[in-house]
Motif scaffolding. Sequence first.
Motif, PDB file in Angstrom:
ATOM      1  N   GLU A 294       0.832  -1.199   0.000  1.00  0.00           N
ATOM      2  CA  GLU A 294       0.000   0.000   0.000  1.00  0.00           C
ATOM      3  C   GLU A 294       0.874   1.259   0.000  1.00  0.00           C
ATOM      4  OE1 GLU A 294      -3.293   0.550  -0.281  1.00  0.00           O
ATOM      5  OE2 GLU A 294      -3.422  -1.575  -0.757  1.00  0.00           O
ATOM      6  N   ALA A 295       1.953   1.235   0.763  1.00  0.00           N
ATOM      7  CA  ALA A 295       2.860   2.390   0.812  1.00  0.00           C
ATOM      8  C   ALA A 295       3.434   2.680  -0.571  1.00  0.00           C
ATOM      9  CB  ALA A 295       3.984   2.134   1.813  1.00  0.00           C
ATOM     10  N   ARG A 296       3.803   1.620  -1.288  1.00  0.00           N
ATOM     11  CA  ARG A 296       4.364   1.810  -2.634  1.00  0.00           C
ATOM     12  C   ARG A 296       3.310   2.384  -3.583  1.00  0.00           C
ATOM     13  NH1 ARG A 296       5.695  -0.745  -7.548  1.00  0.00           N
ATOM     14  NH2 ARG A 296       7.857  -0.316  -8.171  1.00  0.00           N
ATOM     15  N   ARG A 297       2.078   1.926  -3.454  1.00  0.00           N
ATOM     16  CA  ARG A 297       0.997   2.457  -4.288  1.00  0.00           C
ATOM     17  C   ARG A 297       0.772   3.937  -4.023  1.00  0.00           C
ATOM     18  NH1 ARG A 297      -4.024   3.886  -3.362  1.00  0.00           N
ATOM     19  NH2 ARG A 297      -4.040   3.039  -1.235  1.00  0.00           N
ATOM     20  N   ILE A 298       0.850   4.336  -2.766  1.00  0.00           N
ATOM     21  CA  ILE A 298       0.556   5.707  -2.368  1.00  0.00           C
ATOM     22  C   ILE A 298       1.693   6.656  -2.731  1.00  0.00           C
ATOM     23  CG2 ILE A 298       0.100   7.165  -0.342  1.00  0.00           C
ATOM     24  CD1 ILE A 298      -1.176   4.606   0.918  1.00  0.00           C
ATOM     25  N   LEU A 299       2.904   6.155  -2.831  1.00  0.00           N
ATOM     26  CA  LEU A 299       4.051   7.005  -3.151  1.00  0.00           C
ATOM     27  C   LEU A 299       3.963   7.542  -4.576  1.00  0.00           C
ATOM     28  CD1 LEU A 299       7.088   5.117  -1.585  1.00  0.00           C
ATOM     29  CD2 LEU A 299       6.407   7.475  -1.078  1.00  0.00           C
ATOM     30  N   LYS A 300       4.413   8.772  -4.766  1.00  0.00           N
ATOM     31  CA  LYS A 300       4.558   9.333  -6.098  1.00  0.00           C
ATOM     32  C   LYS A 300       5.670   8.588  -6.843  1.00  0.00           C
ATOM     33  CE  LYS A 300       3.108  13.970  -4.639  1.00  0.00           C
ATOM     34  NZ  LYS A 300       3.532  15.383  -4.479  1.00  0.00           N
ATOM     35  N   PRO A 301       5.719   8.682  -8.169  1.00  0.00           N
ATOM     36  CA  PRO A 301       6.733   7.938  -8.933  1.00  0.00           C
ATOM     37  C   PRO A 301       8.170   8.198  -8.474  1.00  0.00           C
ATOM     38  CG  PRO A 301       5.067   8.786 -10.408  1.00  0.00           C
ATOM     39  CD  PRO A 301       4.748   9.357  -9.055  1.00  0.00           C
ATOM     40  N   ASP A 302       8.456   9.408  -8.015  1.00  0.00           N
ATOM     41  CA  ASP A 302       9.801   9.733  -7.551  1.00  0.00           C
ATOM     42  C   ASP A 302       9.893   9.737  -6.027  1.00  0.00           C
ATOM     43  OD1 ASP A 302      10.758  10.005 -10.148  1.00  0.00           O
ATOM     44  OD2 ASP A 302      10.246  12.133 -10.245  1.00  0.00           O
ATOM     45  N   GLY A 303       8.938   9.105  -5.372  1.00  0.00           N
ATOM     46  CA  GLY A 303       8.922   9.058  -3.915  1.00  0.00           C
ATOM     47  C   GLY A 303       9.893   8.034  -3.354  1.00  0.00           C
ATOM     48  N   ALA A 304      10.006   8.043  -2.036  1.00  0.00           N
ATOM     49  CA  ALA A 304      10.945   7.140  -1.364  1.00  0.00           C
ATOM     50  C   ALA A 304      10.377   6.679  -0.028  1.00  0.00           C
ATOM     51  CB  ALA A 304      12.299   7.817  -1.160  1.00  0.00           C
ATOM     52  N   LEU A 305      11.016   5.647   0.492  1.00  0.00           N
ATOM     53  CA  LEU A 305      10.579   4.995   1.728  1.00  0.00           C
ATOM     54  C   LEU A 305      11.745   4.901   2.701  1.00  0.00           C
ATOM     55  CD1 LEU A 305       8.587   2.872   3.285  1.00  0.00           C
ATOM     56  CD2 LEU A 305       9.919   1.152   2.047  1.00  0.00           C
ATOM     57  N   TRP A 306      11.468   5.200   3.966  1.00  0.00           N
ATOM     58  CA  TRP A 306      12.389   4.911   5.067  1.00  0.00           C
ATOM     59  C   TRP A 306      11.680   3.971   6.035  1.00  0.00           C
ATOM     60  CZ3 TRP A 306      17.414   6.719   6.073  1.00  0.00           C
ATOM     61  CH2 TRP A 306      17.890   7.742   5.248  1.00  0.00           C
ATOM     62  N   VAL A 307      12.354   2.900   6.412  1.00  0.00           N
ATOM     63  CA  VAL A 307      11.827   1.969   7.410  1.00  0.00           C
ATOM     64  C   VAL A 307      12.909   1.744   8.457  1.00  0.00           C
ATOM     65  CG1 VAL A 307      10.944  -0.334   7.865  1.00  0.00           C
ATOM     66  CG2 VAL A 307      10.331   0.810   5.746  1.00  0.00           C
ATOM     67  N   ILE A 308      12.522   1.794   9.711  1.00  0.00           N
ATOM     68  CA  ILE A 308      13.473   1.561  10.799  1.00  0.00           C
ATOM     69  C   ILE A 308      13.089   0.294  11.548  1.00  0.00           C
ATOM     70  CG2 ILE A 308      12.168   3.022  12.416  1.00  0.00           C
ATOM     71  CD1 ILE A 308      14.890   3.828  13.654  1.00  0.00           C
ATOM     72  N   GLY A 309      14.094  -0.446  11.993  1.00  0.00           N
ATOM     73  CA  GLY A 309      13.836  -1.666  12.738  1.00  0.00           C
ATOM     74  C   GLY A 309      15.064  -2.127  13.497  1.00  0.00           C
ATOM     75  N   SER A 310      14.890  -3.185  14.257  1.00  0.00           N
ATOM     76  CA  SER A 310      15.994  -3.781  15.016  1.00  0.00           C
ATOM     77  C   SER A 310      16.347  -5.124  14.384  1.00  0.00           C
ATOM     78  CB  SER A 310      15.570  -3.978  16.475  1.00  0.00           C
ATOM     79  OG  SER A 310      14.607  -5.021  16.568  1.00  0.00           O
ATOM     80  N   TYR A 311      17.263  -5.838  15.019  1.00  0.00           N
ATOM     81  CA  TYR A 311      17.654  -7.137  14.478  1.00  0.00           C
ATOM     82  C   TYR A 311      16.493  -8.134  14.481  1.00  0.00           C
ATOM     83  CZ  TYR A 311      18.085  -8.660  19.388  1.00  0.00           C
ATOM     84  OH  TYR A 311      17.848  -8.963  20.714  1.00  0.00           O
ATOM     85  N   HIS A 312      15.440  -7.829  15.225  1.00  0.00           N
ATOM     86  CA  HIS A 312      14.287  -8.725  15.263  1.00  0.00           C
ATOM     87  C   HIS A 312      13.518  -8.745  13.944  1.00  0.00           C
ATOM     88  CE1 HIS A 312      14.924  -7.731  19.568  1.00  0.00           C
ATOM     89  NE2 HIS A 312      14.596  -8.995  19.753  1.00  0.00           N
ATOM     90  N   ASN A 313      13.510  -7.619  13.234  1.00  0.00           N
ATOM     91  CA  ASN A 313      12.614  -7.532  12.077  1.00  0.00           C
ATOM     92  C   ASN A 313      13.215  -6.911  10.816  1.00  0.00           C
ATOM     93  OD1 ASN A 313      12.739  -4.876  13.113  1.00  0.00           O
ATOM     94  ND2 ASN A 313      10.672  -4.410  12.404  1.00  0.00           N
ATOM     95  N   ILE A 314      14.352  -6.243  10.910  1.00  0.00           N
ATOM     96  CA  ILE A 314      14.830  -5.453   9.771  1.00  0.00           C
ATOM     97  C   ILE A 314      15.205  -6.322   8.575  1.00  0.00           C
ATOM     98  CG2 ILE A 314      17.280  -5.342  10.410  1.00  0.00           C
ATOM     99  CD1 ILE A 314      15.092  -2.457   9.021  1.00  0.00           C
ATOM    100  N   TYR A 315      15.676  -7.535   8.825  1.00  0.00           N
ATOM    101  CA  TYR A 315      16.071  -8.394   7.701  1.00  0.00           C
ATOM    102  C   TYR A 315      14.847  -8.940   6.965  1.00  0.00           C
ATOM    103  CZ  TYR A 315      20.459  -7.961  10.151  1.00  0.00           C
ATOM    104  OH  TYR A 315      21.563  -7.442  10.770  1.00  0.00           O
ATOM    105  N   ARG A 316      13.792  -9.204   7.700  1.00  0.00           N
ATOM    106  CA  ARG A 316      12.545  -9.633   7.060  1.00  0.00           C
ATOM    107  C   ARG A 316      11.965  -8.486   6.240  1.00  0.00           C
ATOM    108  NH1 ARG A 316      11.772 -14.403   9.784  1.00  0.00           N
ATOM    109  NH2 ARG A 316       9.903 -14.886   8.544  1.00  0.00           N
ATOM    110  N   LEU A 317      12.023  -7.283   6.794  1.00  0.00           N
ATOM    111  CA  LEU A 317      11.521  -6.110   6.074  1.00  0.00           C
ATOM    112  C   LEU A 317      12.324  -5.861   4.802  1.00  0.00           C
ATOM    113  CD1 LEU A 317      10.925  -3.727   9.105  1.00  0.00           C
ATOM    114  CD2 LEU A 317       9.163  -4.551   7.549  1.00  0.00           C
ATOM    115  N   GLY A 318      13.644  -6.008   4.888  1.00  0.00           N
ATOM    116  CA  GLY A 318      14.492  -5.785   3.714  1.00  0.00           C
ATOM    117  C   GLY A 318      14.141  -6.716   2.566  1.00  0.00           C
ATOM    118  N   ARG A 319      13.903  -7.968   2.865  1.00  0.00           N
ATOM    119  CA  ARG A 319      13.540  -8.923   1.811  1.00  0.00           C
ATOM    120  C   ARG A 319      12.218  -8.534   1.163  1.00  0.00           C
ATOM    121  NH1 ARG A 319       9.934 -12.655   1.364  1.00  0.00           N
ATOM    122  NH2 ARG A 319       9.383 -12.635   3.578  1.00  0.00           N
ATOM    123  N   ILE A 320      11.237  -8.176   1.992  1.00  0.00           N
ATOM    124  CA  ILE A 320       9.923  -7.810   1.464  1.00  0.00           C
ATOM    125  C   ILE A 320      10.019  -6.550   0.609  1.00  0.00           C
ATOM    126  CG2 ILE A 320       7.589  -7.075   2.102  1.00  0.00           C
ATOM    127  CD1 ILE A 320       7.958  -8.818   4.659  1.00  0.00           C
TER     128      ILE A 320
END
Length: 384
Positions: free
Chosen positions: A100-126
């Motif tokens: 949904e975030a990607r859909r809402i972003l403008k074509p030249d938009g960007a994403l920042w996601v913050i996480g810890s070792y518990h979840n950041i690697y799963r988020l990176g793959r997705i």
Amino acid sequence: MTWHGVDRLLKGSGRRKTDKNKRVGRVKKDIVIEGDCLAELKKLPSASVDLVFADPPYNLQLGGNLSRPDQSAVAGVEDDWDKFDNFAAYDAFCSAWLAEARRILKPDGALWVIGSYHNIYRLGRIIQDLDFWLLNDVVWRKTNPMPNFRGRRFTNAHETLIWAARSQSSRHTFNYEAMKALNDDVQMRSDWELPICTGAERLKTDGRKAHPTQKPESLLARVILASTNRGDLILDPFFGSGTTGAVARRLSRHFIGIEQDPTYAALARKRIKVVTPIASADLLATQPKRAKPKVPFGSLIERGLIEPGDVLFDSKRRFTARVRADGSLVTEASESGSIHSLGAKLQSLPSCNGWTFWHISRGGKDVVIDTFRDEVRAADEGAA
């Protein structure tokens, strides 16, 4: 709402026949929306925001209670919103909100996601699976991290941020000069040393932390200054205590915050209401050189700031050249060229920024010629 059984919720939402990528419309700005993250994201129009900053549930895998050496309890994250049935449920949830975030972003938009070792690697793959384009991973090194009370592993002294463009073809915003200025005129690196949120900045209710994972404003300020411009719209789907909105307002950006907890939403609104925006655009950040009006060297001669025959030299006075009426330079050895090409030739370099290479004597002092270019811009802006 808890996220137990979120996989069943997602399967049900997939039966809709409408093309959600075609959703368009106007979007309200500077608001805190109370509600479920996924449900509210689906209501926002496509290609409507410039940046998404997300601090999603970490899905902490902590067994039992934590206590300090004096046996006092550690106030960690124990809320239902951070609990999932299993990794599959967590991955399904993250895939849904990131899509949904990607859909809402403008074509030249960007994403920042913050996480810890518990979840950041799963988020990176997705994030990669959804065709975002990775730009950097940034390590936030905490100057004052919480100690490790169990003594069974290293003290967790950092969190990781992933910065990604909406797609490989996105022309994302990066305010390089602003980041360099923030770092004492040295290129900003991808390891940021900043304190955690403490002291007067930490919001409290009845003497206790108002939110367990409140991020420091210094961290959000760096993210927002680096990757947005004045007037841009920032979406935070996990708004919490409203740090993103508070910093966005102060830096004259717009925001949309989504928060499911009414207490946190009220706290965020109250916090943001008292923030005073920086009124002048000149005080927000260093303007990128490419965005400034172009000033040819010849215009300095036309305006009488530099005269034909004036002698230019480098900072160490190894090279000298005289100014011609047409704006070119010539040495005593009859080597000639523009301020850039001659500077490169004399140094045997492929290129040279003549504006910062050449100097001129004024009032007994050596002055870099770029100073006069700034004078021209200031005069033109004043006339406008």
